[in-house]
Design a protein around this motif. Structure first.
Motif, PDB file in Angstrom:
ATOM      1  N   MET A  35       0.836  -1.335   0.009  1.00 13.15           N
ATOM      2  CA  MET A  35      -0.144   0.075   0.026  1.00 13.15           C
ATOM      3  C   MET A  35       0.810   1.357  -0.107  1.00 13.15           C
ATOM      4  SD  MET A  35      -2.882   0.885  -0.057  1.00 13.15           S
ATOM      5  CE  MET A  35      -4.415   1.723   0.261  1.00 13.15           C
ATOM      6  N   LEU A  36       1.928   1.143   0.876  1.00  9.62           N
ATOM      7  CA  LEU A  36       2.710   2.426   0.652  1.00  9.62           C
ATOM      8  C   LEU A  36       3.531   2.567  -0.481  1.00  9.62           C
ATOM      9  CD1 LEU A  36       4.782   2.208   4.199  1.00  9.62           C
ATOM     10  CD2 LEU A  36       3.142   3.778   3.383  1.00  9.62           C
ATOM     11  N   LEU A  37       3.779   1.821  -1.306  1.00 12.33           N
ATOM     12  CA  LEU A  37       4.167   1.698  -2.545  1.00 12.33           C
ATOM     13  C   LEU A  37       3.254   2.473  -3.534  1.00 12.33           C
ATOM     14  CD1 LEU A  37       6.480   1.531  -4.742  1.00 12.33           C
ATOM     15  CD2 LEU A  37       5.871  -0.790  -5.194  1.00 12.33           C
ATOM     16  N   VAL A  38       2.073   1.914  -3.319  1.00 12.17           N
ATOM     17  CA  VAL A  38       1.029   2.718  -4.369  1.00 12.17           C
ATOM     18  C   VAL A  38       0.879   4.060  -3.901  1.00 12.17           C
ATOM     19  CG1 VAL A  38      -1.413   2.624  -4.957  1.00 12.17           C
ATOM     20  CG2 VAL A  38      -0.262   0.235  -4.740  1.00 12.17           C
ATOM     21  N   ASP A  39       0.656   4.318  -2.675  1.00 10.78           N
ATOM     22  CA  ASP A  39       0.577   5.791  -2.111  1.00 10.78           C
ATOM     23  C   ASP A  39       1.814   6.719  -2.907  1.00 10.78           C
ATOM     24  OD1 ASP A  39      -1.720   5.218  -1.230  1.00 10.78           O
ATOM     25  OD2 ASP A  39      -0.905   4.738   0.866  1.00 10.78           O
ATOM     26  N   LEU A  89       3.724   6.155  -5.329  1.00  9.70           N
ATOM     27  CA  LEU A  89       3.660   6.418  -6.648  1.00  9.70           C
ATOM     28  C   LEU A  89       2.493   7.614  -6.976  1.00  9.70           C
ATOM     29  CD1 LEU A  89       4.087   2.757  -8.104  1.00  9.70           C
ATOM     30  CD2 LEU A  89       5.692   4.657  -8.141  1.00  9.70           C
ATOM     31  N   ASP A  90       1.564   7.169  -6.351  1.00  7.32           N
ATOM     32  CA  ASP A  90       0.335   8.365  -6.646  1.00  7.32           C
ATOM     33  C   ASP A  90       0.867   9.671  -6.090  1.00  7.32           C
ATOM     34  OD1 ASP A  90      -2.324   9.094  -6.971  1.00  7.32           O
ATOM     35  OD2 ASP A  90      -2.631   9.370  -4.905  1.00  7.32           O
ATOM     36  N   LEU A  91       1.313   9.955  -4.936  1.00  7.78           N
ATOM     37  CA  LEU A  91       2.073  11.146  -4.673  1.00  7.78           C
ATOM     38  C   LEU A  91       3.220  11.755  -5.419  1.00  7.78           C
ATOM     39  CD1 LEU A  91       1.795  13.333  -2.284  1.00  7.78           C
ATOM     40  CD2 LEU A  91       3.616  12.012  -0.874  1.00  7.78           C
ATOM     41  N   LEU A  92       3.902  10.983  -6.037  1.00  8.34           N
ATOM     42  CA  LEU A  92       4.859  10.992  -6.705  1.00  8.34           C
ATOM     43  C   LEU A  92       4.177  11.743  -8.135  1.00  8.34           C
ATOM     44  CD1 LEU A  92       7.845  11.401  -7.435  1.00  8.34           C
ATOM     45  CD2 LEU A  92       7.902   9.177  -8.377  1.00  8.34           C
ATOM     46  N   GLU A  93       3.379  10.959  -8.865  1.00  5.69           N
ATOM     47  CA  GLU A  93       2.708  11.414  -9.775  1.00  5.69           C
ATOM     48  C   GLU A  93       1.920  13.002  -9.836  1.00  5.69           C
ATOM     49  OE1 GLU A  93      -0.782   9.908 -12.961  1.00  5.69           O
ATOM     50  OE2 GLU A  93      -0.693   9.234 -10.959  1.00  5.69           O
ATOM     51  N   ARG A  94       1.304  13.008  -8.576  1.00  5.14           N
ATOM     52  CA  ARG A  94       0.568  14.371  -8.171  1.00  5.14           C
ATOM     53  C   ARG A  94       1.714  15.417  -8.093  1.00  5.14           C
ATOM     54  NH1 ARG A  94      -2.735  11.861  -4.238  1.00  5.14           N
ATOM     55  NH2 ARG A  94      -1.068  12.883  -2.823  1.00  5.14           N
ATOM     56  N   MET A 120      12.417   2.873  -2.335  1.00  5.10           N
ATOM     57  CA  MET A 120      10.937   2.265  -1.891  1.00  5.10           C
ATOM     58  C   MET A 120      10.691   1.041  -2.577  1.00  5.10           C
ATOM     59  SD  MET A 120       8.299   2.773  -0.325  1.00  5.10           S
ATOM     60  CE  MET A 120       7.660   4.425   0.233  1.00  5.10           C
ATOM     61  N   LEU A 121      11.072   0.788  -3.831  1.00  2.00           N
ATOM     62  CA  LEU A 121      10.771  -0.464  -4.565  1.00  2.00           C
ATOM     63  C   LEU A 121      11.488  -1.576  -3.991  1.00  2.00           C
ATOM     64  CD1 LEU A 121      10.850   0.431  -8.452  1.00  2.00           C
ATOM     65  CD2 LEU A 121       8.967  -0.417  -7.176  1.00  2.00           C
ATOM     66  N   LYS A 170       2.626   9.421   7.131  1.00  2.00           N
ATOM     67  CA  LYS A 170       2.033  10.777   7.409  1.00  2.00           C
ATOM     68  C   LYS A 170       1.163  11.271   6.258  1.00  2.00           C
ATOM     69  CE  LYS A 170       3.415  15.193   9.433  1.00  2.00           C
ATOM     70  NZ  LYS A 170       4.365  15.892   9.954  1.00  2.00           N
ATOM     71  N   GLU A 171       1.512  11.227   4.874  1.00  3.09           N
ATOM     72  CA  GLU A 171       0.466  11.592   3.755  1.00  3.09           C
ATOM     73  C   GLU A 171      -0.819  10.458   3.848  1.00  3.09           C
ATOM     74  OE1 GLU A 171       0.535  13.919   1.418  1.00  3.09           O
ATOM     75  OE2 GLU A 171       2.234  14.718   2.858  1.00  3.09           O
ATOM     76  N   ARG A 172      -0.546   9.657   4.033  1.00  3.66           N
ATOM     77  CA  ARG A 172      -1.887   8.589   4.241  1.00  3.66           C
ATOM     78  C   ARG A 172      -2.697   9.063   5.492  1.00  3.66           C
ATOM     79  NH1 ARG A 172      -0.494   2.653   4.798  1.00  3.66           N
ATOM     80  NH2 ARG A 172      -2.727   2.302   4.383  1.00  3.66           N
ATOM     81  N   VAL A 173      -2.179   9.318   6.518  1.00  5.72           N
ATOM     82  CA  VAL A 173      -3.012   9.867   7.580  1.00  5.72           C
ATOM     83  C   VAL A 173      -3.621  11.340   7.061  1.00  5.72           C
ATOM     84  CG1 VAL A 173      -2.908  10.990  10.016  1.00  5.72           C
ATOM     85  CG2 VAL A 173      -1.691   8.701   9.469  1.00  5.72           C
ATOM     86  N   ARG A 174      -3.027  12.287   6.685  1.00  7.00           N
ATOM     87  CA  ARG A 174      -3.217  13.463   6.229  1.00  7.00           C
ATOM     88  C   ARG A 174      -4.686  13.420   5.436  1.00  7.00           C
ATOM     89  NH1 ARG A 174       2.253  16.907   5.343  1.00  7.00           N
ATOM     90  NH2 ARG A 174       2.325  17.658   7.556  1.00  7.00           N
TER      91      ARG A 174
END
Length: 185
Positions: free
Chosen positions: A1-5, A7-12, A32-33, A56-60
């Motif tokens: 799940m952290l990896l998906v998060d 990659l999503d944050l990196l894309e944004r 991370m990989l 922290k980003e997931r909690v935010r």
């Protein structure tokens, strides 16, 4: 799940990362990989800062999703994000604690909505939408945070004054924790 998060944050945030920072992005992605695909103590240590940022980003994100809920608190966040209470408190230690952070985000959200909303949307409605069921508690907290009442902010905004937050705002755009972390590398 952290990896998906991640990659999503990196894309944004990719638009705010310049060419000189791309080698660091590559190194962060590799770390991370490696930590997610074949976690060894060395790989986990290499990705520790990054995984902390991602948690922290997931909690935010969970706080933003649940901002209107009066039940939003450490117990709800621990369940939703899957971290222990001790770890959650450690994540927000530098923010004055979880409860303080949630209160600040609620107040900042309300501030923005009061400045943008027309007079048809009452302050009471905005307070409730930001997780404050009691408007007097909301008003006291708002004044303590911003030095003005919600009504004073609305009047100023309706008279064309540009209202800005007095204190440091929630990181957005190129100042997300990931981008800040990459720039420190």
């Amino acid at each position: 799940m952290l990896l998906v998060d991640f990659l999503d944050l990196l894309e944004r945030n990719l638009h705010s990362i310049n060419e000189d920072e791309m080698p660091r992005v590559h190194d962060a992605l590799r770390a991370m990989l490696g930590a997610c695909i074949r976690p060894t103590s060395d790989r986990l240590a290499e990705a520790r800062d990054l995984t902390g940022i991602m948690q922290k980003e997931r909690v935010r994100a969970a706080i933003r999703r649940n901002i209107a809920s009066v039940r939003l608190g450490s117990a709800m966040l621990c369940r939703e994000v899957g971290v222990s209470r001790t770890h959650l408190y450690r994540i927000f230690e530098n923010e004055g604690g979880v409860s303080h952070y949630i209160l600040r985000i609620r107040l900042r959200t309300a501030f923005a909505q009061i400045c943008e909303a027309d007079a048809a949307v009452s302050v009471t409605t905005i307070a409730a939408a930001c997780g404050f069921p009691d408007v007097s508690t909301f008003s006291r907290s708002f004044r303590r945070e911003f030095g003005m009442t919600p009504t004073e902010v609305r009047i100023a905004a309706n008279n064309g004054l540009r209202m800005e937050l007095r204190r440091k705002a929630e990181p957005v755009g190129d100042s997300t924790p990931l981008v800040q972390w990459l720039k420190r590398l």
